[in-house]
Design an enzyme around this catalytic site. Structure first.
Site, PDB file in Angstrom:
ATOM      1  N   CYS A 356      27.610  46.465  45.688  1.00 45.21           N
ATOM      2  CA  CYS A 356      27.838  45.318  44.785  1.00 45.21           C
ATOM      3  C   CYS A 356      27.209  44.024  45.298  1.00 45.21           C
ATOM      4  O   CYS A 356      27.014  43.094  44.526  1.00 45.21           O
ATOM      5  CB  CYS A 356      29.331  45.054  44.612  1.00 45.21           C
ATOM      6  SG  CYS A 356      30.320  46.475  44.201  1.00 45.21           S
TER       7      CYS A 356
HETATM    8  O1  KQY Z   1      30.267  44.510  41.490  1.00 45.64           O
HETATM    9  C1  KQY Z   1      31.349  44.164  41.860  1.00 45.64           C
HETATM   10  N1  KQY Z   1      32.158  45.013  42.416  1.00 45.64           N
HETATM   11  C2  KQY Z   1      31.741  42.779  41.655  1.00 45.64           C
HETATM   12  C3  KQY Z   1      33.118  42.517  41.928  1.00 45.64           C
HETATM   13  C4  KQY Z   1      33.403  41.079  41.645  1.00 45.64           C
HETATM   14  C5  KQY Z   1      34.723  40.775  42.210  1.00 45.64           C
HETATM   15  C6  KQY Z   1      35.034  39.318  42.098  1.00 45.64           C
HETATM   16  N2  KQY Z   1      36.250  39.007  42.714  1.00 45.64           N
END
Ligand code: KQY
Length: 362
Positions: A356
């Site tokens: 991510c």
């Molecule tokens: O791609 C992702 N897992 C983004 C997560 C965003 C979390 C924000 N608190």
């Protein structure tokens, strides 16, 4: 100066290669918001820097920071990592960065998706998000790469492709009314095909249990090579993850990919379930504009959320007995990659993991 393209990638014969193909580099954003990252974001900054320094051994990393964090990032990062100051709202480069496309001559274009912080005012994760929505355009302009602005909301973590016409995603995320409430499933498929030059979309019903992304596929499955995927798995029928993984397995076993291949599914057991503690959640300040962090919450832990660098897998681990099994399965799936395990609990506390926070550049 780069151009804003008014055509469609599919008509221009550009496509998104699989992440396992060669990259020219990797982009990340440095974390700082104290309403998502505990202890003034310092533990998160340390682990982001470790991820960046590790990837940088295999492909050049560029780190985006704000003006406020440039000095600390400079201290923590290997001096060969380029630091660029672009104002941002949080640190999820997979979701806010451009998706890089290429054509058969190796020319590169980028897609700038609409970003709404994973759900806008209807369950989104932070507010505001206008700086993050600009990042993809800023990166492409910096690189002088022509840009398509897609007319719909999408995060990079909600898709995986095999580079041969197949895309994997989840209904839980892409059909969530907080993304594109005015588009039907068929319309979303049409857009995905036009922008990523695809032949087949494989819709898993769900992602990982209790994932605040509304089930991003990059926590549930990843493509090892065309025709082979790793699937987050549990054999524990009492775990709410069981039905989710089983539904995905049943679907994958009954379908074929864009090239008509049966899909080989390698089960990758999830980490032992983890729950937030008082220490994880009590030192978060200014909680008005982002998702609240509550003690005893099941974390959306998964070993599938790794980054495939050139010649290495940058793998989140959690100092659990399940780590070694994940390393063994992933080593076997990627026999030509070095496995680089990184203790990444801190990134998980912020709502995601190594995949991510990274975005490959072609
Ligand atoms: O791609 C992702 N897992 C983004 C997560 C965003 C979390 C924000 N608190």
């Amino acid at each position: 100066m780069n151009k804003l393209l008014k055509t469609l990638p599919q008509d221009d014969k550009y496509y998104m290669p699989g992440e396992f193909e060669q990259h020219s580099g990797c982009w990340m954003v440095f974390p700082e918001r104290t309403d998502n990252w505990r202890k003034n974001a310092q533990p998160a900054q340390t682990v982001y820097a470790k991820v960046a320094n590790t990837i940088n051994k295999y492909e050049p990393v560029t780190m985006i920071t704000s003006q406020r964090t440039k000095t600390i990032a400079t201290k923590l990062l290997d001096p060969t990592i380029k630091i660029l100051v672009f104002e941002n709202d949080d640190a999820w480069m997979r979701d806010i960065g451009p998706t890089f496309l290429k054509n058969k001559n190796g020319d590169v274009h980028g897609i700038d998706w609409i970003f709404n912080a994973l759900g806008g005012l209807n369950g989104g994760l932070y507010y505001p998000w206008d700086n993050d929505d600009k990042i993809a355009a800023e990166v492409l302009s910096y690189l002088n790469i022509d840009r398509y602005r897609a007319p719909f909301v999408l995060e990079g973590g909600s898709i995986h492709v095999d580079g041969e016409g197949t895309l994997y995603t989840t209904e839980e995320c892409l059909l969530n009314p907080n993304r594109n409430p005015d588009l039907s499933k068929e319309e979303i498929e049409k857009y995905l095909k036009q922008y990523l030059n695809l032949k087949k979309i494989i819709w898993l019903p769900y992602g990982i249990f209790n994932d605040e992304t509304d089930g991003h596929v990059d926590n549930m499955l990843c493509v090892v090579k065309p025709g082979t995927v790793l699937l987050a798995w549990t054999a524990d029928k009492n775990d709410p993850q069981y039905e989710r993984s089983l539904a995905a397995l049943n679907l994958l076993e009954q379908t074929t990919d864009a090239m008509g291949r049966k899909i080989e599914v390698i089960k990758l057991p999830i980490p032992t379930p983890m729950y937030t503690t008082d220490e994880d959640t009590s030192d978060i300040t200014g909680k008005e504009n982002s998702k609240a962090r509550v003690k005893n919450t099941r974390l959306a832990g998964s070993y599938v959320n790794f980054y495939i660098a050139n010649g290495a897998i940058i793998l989140p681990i959690f100092n659990l007995p399940t780590d070694q099994q994940a390393i063994d399965i992933i080593s076997k799936a990627f026999p030509h990659h070095k496995i680089e395990p990184i203790y990444a609990y801190e990134i998980l506390l912020g709502g995601g993991n190594i995949h991510c926070i990274t975005q490959q550049q072609l």
